[in-house]
Design a protein around this motif. Sequence first.
Motif, short mmCIF file in Angstrom:
data_model
loop_
_atom_site.label_atom_id
_atom_site.label_comp_id
_atom_site.label_asym_id
_atom_site.label_seq_id
_atom_site.Cartn_x
_atom_site.Cartn_y
_atom_site.Cartn_z
N ASN A 1 0.86 -1.18 0.00
CA ASN A 1 0.00 0.00 0.00
C ASN A 1 0.90 1.23 0.00
N PRO A 2 0.95 1.99 -1.11
CA PRO A 2 1.88 3.12 -1.19
C PRO A 2 1.60 4.21 -0.17
N GLU A 3 0.32 4.45 0.16
CA GLU A 3 0.00 5.49 1.14
C GLU A 3 0.52 5.10 2.52
N ARG A 4 0.30 3.86 2.91
CA ARG A 4 0.77 3.40 4.23
C ARG A 4 2.30 3.35 4.27
N LEU A 5 2.91 2.94 3.18
CA LEU A 5 4.37 2.92 3.12
C LEU A 5 4.92 4.33 3.23
N ALA A 6 4.27 5.28 2.55
CA ALA A 6 4.69 6.68 2.63
C ALA A 6 4.55 7.20 4.06
N VAL B 1 5.80 5.85 -12.42
CA VAL B 1 7.05 5.81 -11.68
C VAL B 1 6.80 6.13 -10.21
N GLY B 2 7.64 5.58 -9.38
CA GLY B 2 7.59 5.86 -7.95
C GLY B 2 8.91 6.46 -7.53
N ALA B 3 8.85 7.46 -6.69
CA ALA B 3 10.06 8.10 -6.18
C ALA B 3 9.86 8.42 -4.71
N ALA B 4 10.94 8.39 -3.96
CA ALA B 4 10.87 8.66 -2.53
C ALA B 4 10.40 10.09 -2.24
N ASP B 5 10.88 11.03 -3.06
CA ASP B 5 10.57 12.44 -2.85
C ASP B 5 10.93 13.20 -4.13
N MET B 6 10.77 14.52 -4.11
CA MET B 6 11.03 15.31 -5.31
C MET B 6 12.50 15.26 -5.75
N PRO B 7 13.48 15.30 -4.85
CA PRO B 7 14.87 15.14 -5.31
C PRO B 7 15.10 13.79 -5.99
N ALA B 8 14.46 12.74 -5.50
CA ALA B 8 14.61 11.42 -6.14
C ALA B 8 13.95 11.43 -7.52
N TYR B 9 12.82 12.14 -7.65
CA TYR B 9 12.17 12.25 -8.96
C TYR B 9 13.06 13.04 -9.92
N VAL C 1 -2.17 12.77 -6.61
CA VAL C 1 -2.48 13.33 -5.30
C VAL C 1 -3.32 12.35 -4.48
N LYS C 2 -3.92 11.38 -5.17
CA LYS C 2 -4.71 10.35 -4.48
C LYS C 2 -4.88 9.17 -5.42
N ARG C 3 -4.69 7.97 -4.88
CA ARG C 3 -4.94 6.76 -5.65
C ARG C 3 -6.34 6.29 -5.29
N SER C 4 -7.25 6.40 -6.25
CA SER C 4 -8.64 6.02 -6.00
C SER C 4 -8.87 4.53 -6.23
N LYS C 5 -8.11 3.95 -7.15
CA LYS C 5 -8.25 2.52 -7.42
C LYS C 5 -6.95 2.00 -8.01
N PHE C 6 -6.57 0.83 -7.56
CA PHE C 6 -5.47 0.10 -8.15
C PHE C 6 -5.85 -1.37 -8.10
N GLU C 7 -6.02 -1.97 -9.24
CA GLU C 7 -6.44 -3.36 -9.28
C GLU C 7 -5.67 -4.08 -10.39
N PRO C 8 -4.69 -4.88 -10.03
CA PRO C 8 -3.93 -5.60 -11.05
C PRO C 8 -4.66 -6.82 -11.59
N ARG C 9 -5.81 -7.14 -11.02
CA ARG C 9 -6.56 -8.33 -11.38
C ARG C 9 -7.11 -8.22 -12.81
N LEU C 10 -6.91 -9.28 -13.60
CA LEU C 10 -7.47 -9.34 -14.95
C LEU C 10 -8.84 -10.01 -14.91
N SER C 11 -9.72 -9.57 -15.77
CA SER C 11 -11.04 -10.16 -15.85
C SER C 11 -10.92 -11.55 -16.50
N VAL C 12 -11.34 -12.57 -15.78
CA VAL C 12 -11.24 -13.95 -16.28
C VAL C 12 -12.66 -14.52 -16.31
N PRO C 13 -13.12 -14.95 -17.48
CA PRO C 13 -14.44 -15.59 -17.52
C PRO C 13 -14.34 -16.92 -16.75
N LEU C 14 -15.38 -17.28 -16.04
CA LEU C 14 -15.31 -18.50 -15.24
C LEU C 14 -15.66 -19.76 -16.03
#
Length: 166
Positions: free
Chosen positions: A60-65, A117-125, A148-161
Amino acid sequence: MKSIELDSTDLQLLDALQADASASNQALAEQLRISPPTCLRRVKRLREAGLIERQVALLNPERLAQALGHGLTALVEVTLDRQDAEQLEAFEARVVADESVQQCYRVSPGPDFVLVVGAADMPAYLALTQRLFNSDAHVRNVKTFFSVKRSKFEPRLSVPLTPPAG
């Protein structure tokens, strides 16, 4: 990678693994109502066929931050001065090798690439921009959007059952 024919059990297994790849073989077998040895064989076959690329922990990037005191996510559009195969492949190889680049898409129309991309802070960016964009004479334009906010992140692919009829 060889081609593989998928039945409804394979599809349900892929779907279950996307929901929780840490589930035990026993739990997966119970969920799908198949024997544990059958489940293990099927998962192995799906891995060997390349359908299961790898298993990872999603952080979770917010919790890690919060824990680390920083963290930036940026979406970056990159346009090269030429779109020949050699230039595109050289740029792509350089960015995918950089650990700050989380995702890389070659797109059309518009920019040539969209990066996450992910960066620790602005100098890292700033260091990332120097490393990947400013030092490359073939990069014509870079446009960055900071999340400024991650509203959704879902790496799951749609798989027909069930497999498609045919």
